[in-house]
Design a protein around this motif. Structure first.
Motif, PDB file in Angstrom:
ATOM      1  N   ALA A  12      29.635  55.153  57.946  1.00  0.00           N
ATOM      2  CA  ALA A  12      29.886  54.241  59.067  1.00  0.00           C
ATOM      3  C   ALA A  12      30.765  54.896  60.138  1.00  0.00           C
ATOM      4  N   ALA A  13      31.902  55.452  59.736  1.00  0.00           N
ATOM      5  CA  ALA A  13      32.843  56.000  60.717  1.00  0.00           C
ATOM      6  C   ALA A  13      32.290  57.280  61.347  1.00  0.00           C
ATOM      7  N   GLY A  14      31.712  58.160  60.523  1.00  0.00           N
ATOM      8  CA  GLY A  14      31.217  59.440  61.028  1.00  0.00           C
ATOM      9  C   GLY A  14      30.084  59.254  62.026  1.00  0.00           C
ATOM     10  N   VAL A  28      27.513  66.610  59.117  1.00  0.00           N
ATOM     11  CA  VAL A  28      27.069  67.166  57.828  1.00  0.00           C
ATOM     12  C   VAL A  28      27.360  66.159  56.724  1.00  0.00           C
ATOM     13  N   ASP A  29      26.387  65.928  55.851  1.00  0.00           N
ATOM     14  CA  ASP A  29      26.599  65.001  54.720  1.00  0.00           C
ATOM     15  C   ASP A  29      25.865  65.538  53.500  1.00  0.00           C
ATOM     16  N   HIS A  30      26.468  65.363  52.337  1.00  0.00           N
ATOM     17  CA  HIS A  30      25.811  65.877  51.131  1.00  0.00           C
ATOM     18  C   HIS A  30      24.786  64.899  50.549  1.00  0.00           C
ATOM     19  N   CYS A  46      24.472  43.615  55.327  1.00  0.00           N
ATOM     20  CA  CYS A  46      25.620  44.231  55.998  1.00  0.00           C
ATOM     21  C   CYS A  46      26.513  43.224  56.723  1.00  0.00           C
ATOM     22  N   ASN A  47      27.645  42.967  56.134  1.00  0.00           N
ATOM     23  CA  ASN A  47      28.672  42.158  56.795  1.00  0.00           C
ATOM     24  C   ASN A  47      29.406  43.121  57.747  1.00  0.00           C
ATOM     25  N   PHE A  48      28.819  43.267  58.968  1.00  0.00           N
ATOM     26  CA  PHE A  48      29.200  44.406  59.823  1.00  0.00           C
ATOM     27  C   PHE A  48      30.507  44.242  60.581  1.00  0.00           C
ATOM     28  N   ALA A 166      30.407  59.422  46.235  1.00  0.00           N
ATOM     29  CA  ALA A 166      31.778  59.359  46.758  1.00  0.00           C
ATOM     30  C   ALA A 166      32.642  60.390  46.043  1.00  0.00           C
ATOM     31  N   THR A 167      33.495  61.047  46.801  1.00  0.00           N
ATOM     32  CA  THR A 167      34.348  62.100  46.235  1.00  0.00           C
ATOM     33  C   THR A 167      35.758  61.939  46.798  1.00  0.00           C
ATOM     34  N   GLY A 168      36.682  62.689  46.248  1.00  0.00           N
ATOM     35  CA  GLY A 168      38.035  62.701  46.822  1.00  0.00           C
ATOM     36  C   GLY A 168      38.177  63.829  47.833  1.00  0.00           C
ATOM     37  N   GLY A 358      38.038  56.315  59.239  1.00  0.00           N
ATOM     38  CA  GLY A 358      37.367  55.485  58.235  1.00  0.00           C
ATOM     39  C   GLY A 358      38.202  55.272  56.984  1.00  0.00           C
ATOM     40  N   GLU A 359      37.499  55.129  55.879  1.00  0.00           N
ATOM     41  CA  GLU A 359      38.122  54.701  54.620  1.00  0.00           C
ATOM     42  C   GLU A 359      39.057  55.737  54.007  1.00  0.00           C
ATOM     43  N   CYS A 360      38.911  57.016  54.375  1.00  0.00           N
ATOM     44  CA  CYS A 360      39.767  58.042  53.763  1.00  0.00           C
ATOM     45  C   CYS A 360      41.231  57.880  54.193  1.00  0.00           C
ATOM     46  N   ASN A 371      36.453  46.107  56.705  1.00  0.00           N
ATOM     47  CA  ASN A 371      36.397  47.554  56.452  1.00  0.00           C
ATOM     48  C   ASN A 371      35.429  48.253  57.399  1.00  0.00           C
ATOM     49  N   PHE A 372      34.297  47.600  57.673  1.00  0.00           N
ATOM     50  CA  PHE A 372      33.406  48.215  58.665  1.00  0.00           C
ATOM     51  C   PHE A 372      34.059  48.203  60.047  1.00  0.00           C
ATOM     52  N   GLN A 373      34.752  47.117  60.393  1.00  0.00           N
ATOM     53  CA  GLN A 373      35.393  47.097  61.711  1.00  0.00           C
ATOM     54  C   GLN A 373      36.385  48.251  61.837  1.00  0.00           C
TER      55      GLN A 373
HETATM   56  P1  FDA Z   1      31.355  55.974  53.938  1.00  0.00           P
HETATM   57  O1  FDA Z   1      31.536  55.908  52.472  1.00  0.00           O
HETATM   58  O2  FDA Z   1      30.530  54.951  54.616  1.00  0.00           O
HETATM   59  O3  FDA Z   1      30.728  57.391  54.334  1.00  0.00           O
HETATM   60  C1  FDA Z   1      31.188  58.609  53.804  1.00  0.00           C
HETATM   61  C2  FDA Z   1      30.060  59.614  53.890  1.00  0.00           C
HETATM   62  O4  FDA Z   1      30.579  60.890  53.517  1.00  0.00           O
HETATM   63  C3  FDA Z   1      28.916  59.315  52.942  1.00  0.00           C
HETATM   64  O5  FDA Z   1      27.698  59.370  53.644  1.00  0.00           O
HETATM   65  C4  FDA Z   1      29.022  60.394  51.863  1.00  0.00           C
HETATM   66  O6  FDA Z   1      27.767  60.810  51.372  1.00  0.00           O
HETATM   67  C5  FDA Z   1      29.689  61.521  52.638  1.00  0.00           C
HETATM   68  N1  FDA Z   1      30.455  62.430  51.790  1.00  0.00           N
HETATM   69  C6  FDA Z   1      31.384  62.110  50.833  1.00  0.00           C
HETATM   70  N2  FDA Z   1      31.897  63.226  50.295  1.00  0.00           N
HETATM   71  C7  FDA Z   1      31.287  64.267  50.915  1.00  0.00           C
HETATM   72  C8  FDA Z   1      31.384  65.671  50.779  1.00  0.00           C
HETATM   73  N3  FDA Z   1      32.229  66.223  49.888  1.00  0.00           N
HETATM   74  N4  FDA Z   1      30.597  66.451  51.566  1.00  0.00           N
HETATM   75  C9  FDA Z   1      29.725  65.895  52.452  1.00  0.00           C
HETATM   76  N5  FDA Z   1      29.594  64.568  52.628  1.00  0.00           N
HETATM   77  C10 FDA Z   1      30.366  63.779  51.864  1.00  0.00           C
HETATM   78  N6  FDA Z   1      32.562  46.702  54.132  1.00  0.00           N
HETATM   79  C11 FDA Z   1      32.388  45.718  55.057  1.00  0.00           C
HETATM   80  O7  FDA Z   1      33.117  45.673  56.045  1.00  0.00           O
HETATM   81  N7  FDA Z   1      31.374  44.802  54.893  1.00  0.00           N
HETATM   82  C12 FDA Z   1      30.538  44.814  53.816  1.00  0.00           C
HETATM   83  O8  FDA Z   1      29.590  44.016  53.734  1.00  0.00           O
HETATM   84  C13 FDA Z   1      30.754  45.814  52.821  1.00  0.00           C
HETATM   85  N8  FDA Z   1      29.990  45.835  51.692  1.00  0.00           N
HETATM   86  C14 FDA Z   1      30.162  46.842  50.775  1.00  0.00           C
HETATM   87  C15 FDA Z   1      29.366  46.855  49.635  1.00  0.00           C
HETATM   88  C16 FDA Z   1      29.521  47.872  48.698  1.00  0.00           C
HETATM   89  C17 FDA Z   1      28.672  47.859  47.448  1.00  0.00           C
HETATM   90  C18 FDA Z   1      30.465  48.903  48.930  1.00  0.00           C
HETATM   91  C19 FDA Z   1      30.632  50.039  47.965  1.00  0.00           C
HETATM   92  C20 FDA Z   1      31.268  48.875  50.065  1.00  0.00           C
HETATM   93  C21 FDA Z   1      31.132  47.841  50.997  1.00  0.00           C
HETATM   94  N9  FDA Z   1      31.944  47.782  52.129  1.00  0.00           N
HETATM   95  C22 FDA Z   1      31.761  46.773  53.040  1.00  0.00           C
HETATM   96  C23 FDA Z   1      32.932  48.848  52.429  1.00  0.00           C
HETATM   97  C24 FDA Z   1      32.323  49.849  53.437  1.00  0.00           C
HETATM   98  O9  FDA Z   1      31.073  50.277  52.944  1.00  0.00           O
HETATM   99  C25 FDA Z   1      33.257  51.037  53.638  1.00  0.00           C
HETATM  100  O10 FDA Z   1      34.539  50.589  53.999  1.00  0.00           O
HETATM  101  C26 FDA Z   1      32.717  51.958  54.744  1.00  0.00           C
HETATM  102  O11 FDA Z   1      31.420  52.423  54.425  1.00  0.00           O
HETATM  103  C27 FDA Z   1      33.645  53.136  54.969  1.00  0.00           C
HETATM  104  O12 FDA Z   1      33.081  53.956  55.967  1.00  0.00           O
HETATM  105  P2  FDA Z   1      33.341  55.526  55.957  1.00  0.00           P
HETATM  106  O13 FDA Z   1      32.465  56.072  57.029  1.00  0.00           O
HETATM  107  O14 FDA Z   1      34.785  55.807  55.994  1.00  0.00           O
HETATM  108  O15 FDA Z   1      32.819  56.034  54.532  1.00  0.00           O
END
Ligand code: FDA
Length: 386
Positions: A12-14, A28-30, A46-48, A166-168, A358-360, A371-373
């Protein structure tokens, strides 16, 4: 330089940042597909965002950190974007906005924006190594390429749902560049109990108030075969710590003591659980009858006994054994310490050109679109600064 900006993570954030930052951009994404968490979010709809999103909806060691980004990119800005792409939406409850049709529309919208911006997207590609180089960063990718970029944006999310990749990673990278990382833990996660704690209650759902730590939430509570879930419990889980109790108020809208005393006049020969079942699901009323040792008819109960029962049901103390962990947690609580980041731009205070979004970051929203906002707003904050 190969690129002006290299963005790690097409979530979402990227994607939001990539679509808006301008210049030569590589994402870039894995994973096999971008925006996978968007796709599965909100039960596929999507609760966007949330119409009432405000700083109070976020947990962070610094509660002020979110203010700037949230004020400069509001839910109404994202709604305008969604509207401009013809995506129909509705409010489900409590300001939570969902797609009428499918979460895939949000992913498609972001990919359209990405394409229009000219940014490149590379999938199924990991990051082997990141190093500072003159005027920017050099990143070695798993496909063997070495990419140089002036700005590096880390948007690889948190640890929740490792099964989805998901990774750290973001935390390790932050530490590599001298950033502090606060303790991380699963949040918005079901709480677990011993297998025999709620026998026969799996599937029962009711409105309740669930309190943990300093917070309490009035939403639905759901009994599962592992323990407790439902929005009220997920929300409270972000404030709960191992070894602590949660306090559940059953039927928070009802005056149970008054109702039971009134029923004593008309239904004195009925058993307590039978009358309680007017206010609670019958299976739960029966369970409470056993757990609290209710005996005798309603007529046998003194005012004091009914007051005590109502007080117990308004403050039902339960001690979880744990949570379901990152396997099912919607988000990660904690993360990259906001003390090292600019709240205006998400840029590192001591490594120019390095951004975390984003979430990190140590910013965790309540359930309901917050969280999406944060992902949209922090992505836009970085994009604006780049
Ligand atoms: P996000 O996790 O979206 O993206 C990270 C990206 O980085 C991924 O594409 C991943 O593949 C990539 N990545 C990770 N490690 C990597 C590496 N080492 N190398 C390369 N790429 C790598 N929130 C909300 O507001 N409304 C909702 O309805 C929901 N519903 C929901 C359902 C479920 C089941 C989950 C698990 C989560 C939600 N959320 C949510 C939370 C929301 O999904 C979350 O807060 C955001 O996706 C965070 O966005 P980011 O872009 O930070 O991380």
């Amino acid at each position: 330089m190969d690129y002006d900006t290299l963005i790690l993570g097409a979530g979402a954030a990227g994607l939001m940042c990539a679509a808006h930052c301008g210049g030569r951009v590589l994402v870039v994404d894995h994973a096999r597909a971008p925006g996978e968490k968007i796709r599965i979010s909100g039960g596929g709809r999507c609760n966007f965002t949330n119409m009432y999103c405000e700083p109070g909806n976020f947990l962070s060691a610094n509660p002020h950190f979110v203010k700037s980004a949230l004020a400069r990119y509001t839910p109404w800005d994202f709604i305008a974007l969604v509207d401009s792409h013809g995506i129909a939406w509705h409010e489900k409850t409590l300001g939570q906005l969902f797609c009428d049709d499918s979460a895939k529309q949000i992913v498609a919208m972001l990919l359209d924006l990405l394409k229009a911006s000219g940014a490149e997207l590379v999938l199924q590609t990991g990051v082997e190594d990141v190093a500072r180089s003159p005027g920017g960063f050099t990143v070695r990718l798993s496909d063997g390429r070495r990419v140089q970029a002036r700005n590096l944006v880390v948007a690889t999310g948190g640890k929740s749902i490792p099964g989805m990749g998901a990774t750290g990673f973001a935390y390790d990278l932050a530490r590599q560049f001298g950033h502090a990382v606060t303790d991380t833990r699963p949040a918005l996660v079901p709480l677990t109990f011993n297998a025999d704690r709620f026998p026969g209650l799996s599937g029962v759902s009711l409105p309740a108030r669930v309190a943990a730590g300093t917070a309490s939430f009035d939403e639905a509570l759901l009994f599962t075969h592992r323990g407790l879930s439902g929005p009220a419990v997920l929300q409270a889980s972000s404030y709960w710590r191992e070894g602590e109790e949660i306090a559940v108020t059953l039927a928070p809208a009802a005056d149970l003591a008054g109702a039971l005393k009134a029923a004593r006049q008309t239904d004195g020969r009925k058993a307590l659980p039978t009358v309680l079942a007017r206010h609670l699901p019958a299976r739960l009323a029966d369970h409470l009858g056993v757990e609290l040792g209710m005996s005798g008819n309603l007529a046998d109960q003194s005012d004091r006994a009914l007051d005590a029962l109502a007080a117990t049901l308004a403050d039902w103390r339960l001690k979880p054994t744990g949570s379901e962990g990152y396997r099912t947690a919607e988000v990660t609580l904690g993360g990259i310490d906001t003390g090292g980041l600019s709240s205006q731009s998400m840029e590192s205070k001591h490594v120019p050109g390095l951004y975390f979004i984003g979430e990190c970051v140590d910013v965790t929203g309540h359930l309901g679109g917050h969280n999406f906002q944060w992902a949209w707003a922090s992505g836009m904050a970085a994009a604006g600064a780049i």
